[in-house]
Enzyme design. Structure first.
Site, mmCIF file in Angstrom:
data_model
loop_
_atom_site.group_PDB
_atom_site.id
_atom_site.type_symbol
_atom_site.label_atom_id
_atom_site.label_comp_id
_atom_site.label_asym_id
_atom_site.label_seq_id
_atom_site.Cartn_x
_atom_site.Cartn_y
_atom_site.Cartn_z
ATOM 1 N N ASP A 97 20.187 11.336 10.316
ATOM 2 C CA ASP A 97 18.939 11.788 10.904
ATOM 3 C C ASP A 97 18.414 10.700 11.826
ATOM 4 O OD1 ASP A 97 17.177 14.183 10.778
ATOM 5 O OD2 ASP A 97 15.676 12.623 10.528
ATOM 6 N N ASP B 74 18.881 11.310 25.645
ATOM 7 C CA ASP B 74 19.780 10.366 26.329
ATOM 8 C C ASP B 74 19.428 10.135 27.804
ATOM 9 O OD1 ASP B 74 21.260 9.657 24.141
ATOM 10 O OD2 ASP B 74 22.984 10.933 24.599
ATOM 11 N N HIS C 155 21.764 3.327 18.031
ATOM 12 C CA HIS C 155 21.230 3.349 16.673
ATOM 13 C C HIS C 155 22.240 3.975 15.699
ATOM 14 C CE1 HIS C 155 20.593 6.898 19.018
ATOM 15 N NE2 HIS C 155 20.077 7.609 18.035
ATOM 16 N N PHE D 254 23.138 13.822 25.118
ATOM 17 C CA PHE D 254 22.370 14.962 24.623
ATOM 18 C C PHE D 254 20.946 14.490 24.363
ATOM 19 C CE2 PHE D 254 21.873 13.978 20.071
ATOM 20 C CZ PHE D 254 22.758 12.928 19.946
ATOM 21 N N GLY D 255 20.084 15.431 24.021
ATOM 22 C CA GLY D 255 18.726 15.087 23.613
ATOM 23 C C GLY D 255 18.015 14.192 24.621
ATOM 24 N N LYS E 104 27.955 3.920 24.967
ATOM 25 C CA LYS E 104 26.796 4.290 24.140
ATOM 26 C C LYS E 104 26.951 3.705 22.733
ATOM 27 C CE LYS E 104 23.912 7.961 22.283
ATOM 28 N NZ LYS E 104 23.637 9.367 22.052
HETATM 29 P P1 IMP Z 1 18.031 14.803 14.700
HETATM 30 O O1 IMP Z 1 16.932 15.426 13.866
HETATM 31 O O2 IMP Z 1 18.641 13.609 14.080
HETATM 32 O O3 IMP Z 1 19.098 15.782 15.110
HETATM 33 O O4 IMP Z 1 17.418 14.295 16.054
HETATM 34 C C1 IMP Z 1 16.076 14.407 16.404
HETATM 35 C C2 IMP Z 1 15.947 14.584 17.908
HETATM 36 O O5 IMP Z 1 16.298 13.400 18.561
HETATM 37 C C3 IMP Z 1 16.804 15.694 18.494
HETATM 38 O O6 IMP Z 1 16.071 16.397 19.453
HETATM 39 C C4 IMP Z 1 17.943 14.996 19.151
HETATM 40 O O7 IMP Z 1 18.364 15.664 20.295
HETATM 41 C C5 IMP Z 1 17.337 13.646 19.480
HETATM 42 N N1 IMP Z 1 18.345 12.616 19.303
HETATM 43 C C6 IMP Z 1 18.907 12.200 18.146
HETATM 44 N N2 IMP Z 1 19.821 11.270 18.384
HETATM 45 C C7 IMP Z 1 19.836 11.099 19.716
HETATM 46 C C8 IMP Z 1 20.612 10.277 20.579
HETATM 47 O O8 IMP Z 1 21.510 9.542 20.192
HETATM 48 N N3 IMP Z 1 20.326 10.365 21.887
HETATM 49 C C9 IMP Z 1 19.364 11.206 22.382
HETATM 50 N N4 IMP Z 1 18.641 12.007 21.640
HETATM 51 C C10 IMP Z 1 18.888 11.960 20.307
#
Ligand code: IMP
Length: 195
Positions: free
Chosen positions: A72, A153, A178, A150-151, A173
């Site tokens: 998470d 990034d 993290h 993604f997200g 990356k």
């Molecule tokens: P999750 O609940 O761990 O899946 O992530 C929470 C939010 O942070 C989601 O919208 C993901 O897209 C974003 N997120 C998690 N890890 C990353 C990353 O490594 N890069 C960019 N966005 C991330």
């Protein structure tokens, strides 16, 4: 310990292929084979990433009874008092990168950090074990998409790099992220288990 872990495959319970690819690359460096497990994991609302990851790991393990990791992540923006933190997923789905940049308009302090918690559970353990990773950086002024990522990034640039996560390839990356840091801690622990 009297159990044999060597040579076993572990499973990453996630529906996010990007997270899985990042994890597979990190773990392969330690000779750990990982499969992607698409189980519906329970994601509780909590201010603690560790609590969320631990609960998800228990839930995933109950369904598959296989050695499993869940992860998470959250993003914490200093000028917004740590927002969105563990609620990053909801914020991404609702306002997205453009919305976050709007909130940061004319904000000089761009400092932010990503945190990741990897939780591992297998039949040999009573409770999940958690591993944390963090990367410091800044929120860019505009969306900078590359070929991957993604997200968040495209709007996060780790300190020490001129590129956003989205402008990096997987190995780049993983040098900063993290998630890769948390996974390397897990891998070291996993390999260090005495059989
Ligand atoms: P999750 O609940 O761990 O899946 O992530 C929470 C939010 O942070 C989601 O919208 C993901 O897209 C974003 N997120 C998690 N890890 C990353 C990353 O490594 N890069 C960019 N966005 C991330």
């Amino acid at each position: 310990m009297s159990f044999q872990l060597k040579g076993k495959v572990i499973f990453f319970a996630t529906n996010n292929i990007n997270k899985f690819n990042e994890a597979r690359r990190v773990l392969s460096r330690y000779g750990i084979a990982v499969g992607m497990l698409k189980v519906k994991t329970l994601e509780i609302q909590s201010e603690s990433l560790e609590e969320i990851a631990r609960t998800s790991a228990i839930h995933a393990f109950q369904q598959c009874r296989l050695p499993v990791i869940v992860e998470d992540a959250g993003v914490f923006i200093e000028a917004l008092n740590g927002f969105p933190g563990p609620y990053a997923s909801f914020v991404y789905k609702t306002i997205g990168n453009e919305g976050l940049l709007k909130l940061m308009k004319k904000v000089a302090n761009r400092k932010a950090r990503f945190q990741s918690v990897v939780a591992y559970l297998s039949e040999e353990l009573d409770m999940p074990i958690c591993f944390k990773g963090e990367v410091l950086g800044e929120i860019t002024e505009e969306v900078r998409k590359g070929r991957s990522g993604f997200g968040f990034d495209p709007i996060f640039k780790p300190y020490g790099s001129e590129k956003t996560f989205a402008e990096m390839n997987l190995d780049e990356k993983n040098k900063y992220s993290h998630r890769a840091k948390a996974l390397r801690k897990f891998a070291k622990w996993y390999k260090g288990l005495k059989v």
